[in-house]
Design a protein around this motif. Structure first.
Motif: not given
Length: 750
Positions: A236, A240, A282, A286, A290, A320-321, A324, A327-328, A350
C-alpha cells in the motif's frame, strides 16, 4: 460599438510588456499587489451574487445535478477538441495563436536545467535518508522491545521523532535543490520558474510521502502506526506513493510548465488526462484487492471483543471498495469542475481524515494497553478489600466498550465535518447542540458518580465482612444484615440513577413516580402475602432470630438455614431435602445455635442396680469425654446430674445434662452415649431391655400353678432337628426351645 472597437486595442495588454513586468522582480511584486487589491474589491460583489443565487441553487438538487453533469460532459468535450487541435499544431509548428513565445531550443535548455535540479535534489534526499537509516533502525527496535513506558506511547514517541528526522531530510533536500538551481544551473543568483515549481512540488509530495511512511512504514515495523504486516505495508505504501507522485508532479509541475512553455490549452488537457489516468489506476488497484482486503478486515473483526466494533468491521469489509470508489469519483468530479479550488480542499480533507483515523486507532490501542490489562492491587489493599480487584476488573470490559464506541462516533463525526457533510461548529454553537452536549455530559457524570458510589459502598461492606479487617470475624447476623443492606443499596442506587438520568435528559419523571406509587399501592392490595413475607422477614432479621448456617425449626421443619432473603428462608433438613419457607408462615423460630446448648441424656438402669454406682459411672464417662481432644473445647461446664427422674416399669431413669457450644450438642451427645455404654458394661451395670412374661393363671388362693413342662421322647440330631439320633443317655431339646419355660420367670414388663 465604434467607441468600443476603438478602445479595444489600447486596453489589450501587450505580451512583450507583460513578459518584461514578470521578469522584473519589483514590477512583478507591484502587479501582484494590484491584483490582490482588485480581488478584495470584487469579493463583496461575488458574495452578493452568490447569496442571491443560493435559493435557486438549493431549490432543485436534481436540476443542479443534471446541470453539473452537463457542464462536465461539455467541458470534457471542449477540452478533448482543443487538445487534439493543439497537439496537431504542436507537430505542425503552428502555435502562434496559442503561445507566441514558444521556442523549442529554449524549451530543451530549460528541460535540461530542470533535470539537473531534479537529479541533485533526489540524490541529496536519498543520501540524507541513508544517513538517517541507523537512527530509524534503533528507534524501531526500541519501539518494539523497549522497557518502561506503554508500548503505544513508545510507538508514538518513536514515530514523532522519526517523522521529525524525515521532515528535516525533506527540508535539507529542498534547500540543497534551491542552492543548486540558484548557483549552479542557469543564470547565477536567479531561481528559474521551472526549478521553483519542481522544488515546491517536491516539498509537498515528499511531506505527504513522509505521512504515508508513518502509516505504512515497510522497512521499520516499530515505526508503523497501522497494525498491519510488513508485506501489506510495502504494497500500500508503494501504490499510494505512486499515485501521489503521479497526481502531484503532474498537476504542480508538468501542467504549469506546459502552460508556460507550450500552451495553456494543452496543459489543461494534459491535466484532465492525468486525472483520468490516476482515477483508472485507483479503480484497478481497488478492484484487484477487493477480496483480499475484505478477508483481512473480516479476520480483524473476528478477533474483536466488542459486538459493535465487530459489526462495524464486518460492514466495512463488505463496503470498503464502494467507499474508496466513491472517494476517487468525488475527487475526479471536483477536479474537473474546479481544479484550482477542489484539489486543496480534497487534499486538506483527506489529510484530516487520515489524521482522525490514526488518532482514533492510537487512542483505542492506548486504552487497551493502559486500562485494558488486568488491574492488580497491592497485597495490603487486596487483603482488606478482597472483592475490589475482581469488581474493578469486571468493569473494565464495559468501560472499554463504551470508550471505543465514543471514539468511533467522534471520529465519524469529525470525518463528516472535514468533508463539510455536517458542520459540528455550527451545530455545537446552536441552542439544540449546546443543550444536547450538556445533557450527554450530565448523564455521563451521573453514571460515573453512581458507579463510584457503588464501588465505595460495596468496598466498605466487604471491609466489614472481611474477618482480617475491622473488628474481626463478623457474626452470622452481621453477615446476613450486611448482605441484605448491600442488595438494598444496589436496588436503591440503580433506581435513583435511572430517575436522575431520565430527568437530566429531559423526561418528566413526575408521572413515573406517581405511576410507581399507584402501582405499589395496587401491588400492596393484590400481594398482601408478599408484603407480609417482607415485613416479617425484616423484623426477623432485626431481632436476630436466625442467620445463615443456624440450625432452626420453622413451620415444623428442622434443618440448617442456607439462604436468607427478604421474604423467605431456605432450609436443608437432615435428609438433604431443601425447603423454602415464606416468612409469613413462620409463627415460631426455634434456633439451636444461640450462645450455648445442652445435651440432655436420660439413662435407664435395672432395679437391682445401685443408683449411686450408676451416677459414678456417668461421671466417669463425662470425665473421659471432657479429657478427649475432640470434645474438650466444646464442653462449657461440669456435668449436671439431675438424679432419678422416674421409676419406670422395668427400669430406673437417671437424667444428666452437658452444656456445650451451640451446634455441638448432638456430636457431644453421641460421644457421651458411647462412653456411658462402655463404662456401664465394665461396671456390670445392666441397661434393661424389653422382657416377656408368660402367665399361667392364678387360683383363688393367689398362687399360680406350676408349669407342666415335659421333655418329648423323640430322637433329634445333634442340631436339634427331628429325625436324627442322639447319643446314648442324652436328651436333646428342639432347636427352638433352648431352655424350659418356668413360672419363675421375672415379672418385668417394659
Amino acid at each position: 460599438m465604434a467607441q468600443a472597437q476603438s478602445q479595444e486595442p489600447t486596453s489589450a495588454p501587450s505580451y512583450d510588456a507583460l513578459a518584461e513586468v514578470l521578469e522584473n522582480e519589483q514590477s512583478r511584486q507591484q502587479l501582484i499587489s494590484q491584483l490582490r487589491s482588485l480581488a478584495k474589491q470584487q469579493t463583496p460583489a461575488v458574495t452578493e451574487s452568490a447569496t442571491e443565487n443560493t435559493a435557486s441553487t438549493e431549490a432543485s438538487i436534481p436540476s443542479q445535478l443534471a446541470e453539473t453533469t452537463s457542464e462536465i460532459a461539455g467541458g470534457l468535450s471542449d477540452q478533448f477538441t482543443n487538445l487534439v487541435e493543439v497537439t496537431g499544431n504542436l507537430f505542425t509548428g503552428d502555435l502562434a495563436e496559442d503561445n507566441a513565445g514558444f521556442n523549442s531550443a529554449n524549451f530543451m535548455n530549460a528541460a535540461i536545467n530542470l533535470g539537473m535540479v531534479i537529479l541533485a535534489t533526489v540524490v541529496l534526499f536519498w543520501l540524507l535518508r541513508r544517513l538517517a537509516s541507523p537512527l530509524f533502525t534503533r528507534l524501531s527496535y526500541w519501539s518494539r522491545h523497549g522497557a518502561g513506558k506503554t508500548q503505544v506511547l513508545r510507538l508514538v514517541a518513536c514515530v514523532v521523532l522519526a517523522t521529525a528526522v524525515d521532515v528535516l531530510a525533506v527540508g535539507l533536500a529542498y534547500v540543497g535543490g534551491n542552492l543548486v538551481a540558484t548557483f549552479m544551473v542557469g543564470e547565477t543568483g536567479e531561481l528559474t520558474t521551472q526549478a521553483s515549481l519542481f522544488l515546491n512540488a517536491f516539498m509537498v509530495i515528499e511531506l505527504l510521502k513522509a505521512g504515508l511512511r508513518v502509516l505504512f512504514s515497510s522497512r521499520y515495523d516499530g515505526l508503523r502506526l497501522l497494525p498491519i504486516n510488513a508485506t501489506e505495508a510495502a504494497y500500500w505504501n508503494r501504490w499510494l506513493a505512486l499515485l501521489i507522485g503521479l497526481v502531484g508532479y503532474g498537476i504542480m509541475v508538468l501542467e504549469p510548465l506546459i502552460n508556460l512553455n507550450i500552451s495553456s490549452t494543452l496543459g489543461q488537457g494534459v491535466n484532465t488526462l492525468m486525472m483520468f489516468a490516476a482515477y483508472i489506476y485507483a479503480l484497478t488497484v481497488i478492484l484487484k484487492n477487493r477480496t483480499r482486503l475484505r478477508h483481512a478486515i473480516r479476520v480483524k473483526a473476528e478477533s474483536s471483543t466488542i459486538a459493535a466494533g465487530q459489526f462495524s468491521l464486518i460492514l466495512l469489509s463488505r463496503t470498503w471498495h464502494l467507499i474508496a470508489l466513491a472517494y476517487f469519483t468525488v475527487v475526479l468530479v471536483l477536479t474537473l469542475l474546479s481544479p484550482a479550488e477542489a484539489l486543496p480542499f480534497v487534499l486538506y480533507a483527506t489529510l484530516k481524515t487520515l489524521g482522525i483515523v490514526v488518532i482514533a486507532i492510537l487512542l483505542s490501542s492506548l486504552l487497551s494497553q493502559t486500562i485494558g490489562r488486568r488491574i492488580t492491587l497491592s497485597d495490603e489493599l487486596r487483603r482488606k478489600l478482597p472483592l475490589l480487584e475482581p469488581r474493578l476488573n469486571s468493569y473494565i470490559p464495559a468501560a472499554l466498550r463504551f470508550l471505543r464506541v465514543l471514539i468511533v462516533s467522534m471520529a465519524i463525526l469529525l470525518i463528516f465535518n472535514a468533508w463539510y457533510i455536517v458542520d459540528l461548529n455550527a451545530w455545537y454553537e446552536s441552542e439544540a447542540g449546546g443543550k444536547l452536549m450538556s445533557k450527554i455530559i450530565g448523564v455521563a457524570i451521573i453514571l460515573a458518580v453512581a458507579a463510584l458510589a457503588w464501588v465505595v459502598l460495596a468496598s466498605l461492606i466487604e471491609h466489614k465482612l472481611n474477618p482480617e479487617t475491622g473488628s474481626g470475624q463478623p457474626s452470622a447476623r452481621a453477615q446476613t444484615l450486611l448482605l441484605l443492606f448491600r442488595n438494598a443499596v444496589a436496588i436503591a442506587l440503580a433506581t435513583l440513577t435511572i430517575m436522575i438520568a431520565l430527568s437530566e435528559i429531559g423526561i418528566n419523571i413526575g408521572p413515573l413516580i406517581a405511576g410507581a406509587g399507584v402501582l405499589g399501592l395496587a401491588i400492596g392490595f393484590g400481594a398482601q402475602k408478599l408484603v407480609q413475607d417482607i415485613i416479617t422477614g425484616v423484623f426477623i432479621q432485626i431481632e436476630n432470630a436466625m442467620n445463615t448456617g443456624d440450625v432452626v425449626t420453622l413451620a415444623g421443619i428442622t434443618g440448617t438455614a442456607e439462604k436468607l432473603s427478604i421474604r423467605s428462608v431456605g432450609i436443608r433438613d437432615l435428609s438433604g431435602t431443601y425447603h423454602i419457607i415464606p416468612f409469613s408462615s413462620v409463627d415460631t423460630v426455634s434456633n439451636y445455635m444461640r450462645e450455648f446448648a445442652f445435651h440432655v441424656g436420660e439413662y435407664r438402669v435395672a432395679y437391682r442396680e445401685s443408683i449411686d454406682e450408676a451416677i459414678v459411672q456417668l461421671q466417669n464417662a463425662f470425665d473421659e469425654l471432657a479429657a478427649s481432644e475432640d470434645n474438650k473445647h466444646e464442653i462449657l461446664a461440669p456435668l449436671e446430674v439431675a438424679g432419678v427422674i422416674s421409676l419406670a416399669d422395668s427400669s430406673v431413669i437417671i437424667r444428666v445434662r452437658i452444656k456445650t457450644t451451640p451446634g455441638m450438642q448432638w456430636a457431644v451427645g453421641r460421644a457421651y452415649n458411647r462412653l456411658v455404654k462402655l463404662h456401664f458394661d465394665s461396671a456390670g451395670i445392666e441397661i434393661p431391655f424389653p422382657h416377656s412374661t408368660v402367665y399361667f393363671g392364678v387360683g383363688k388362693e393367689g398362687q399360680a400353678p406350676s408349669a407342666n413342662v415335659r421333655l418329648m421322647e423323640q430322637d433329634f440330631d445333634i442340631n436339634g432337628h427331628p429325625g436324627g439320633h442322639a447319643k446314648s443317655g442324652e436328651k436333646v431339646l428342639p432347636a427352638n426351645r433352648k431352655t424350659p419355660v418356668s413360672n419363675d420367670a421375672p415379672n418385668d414388663d417394659d
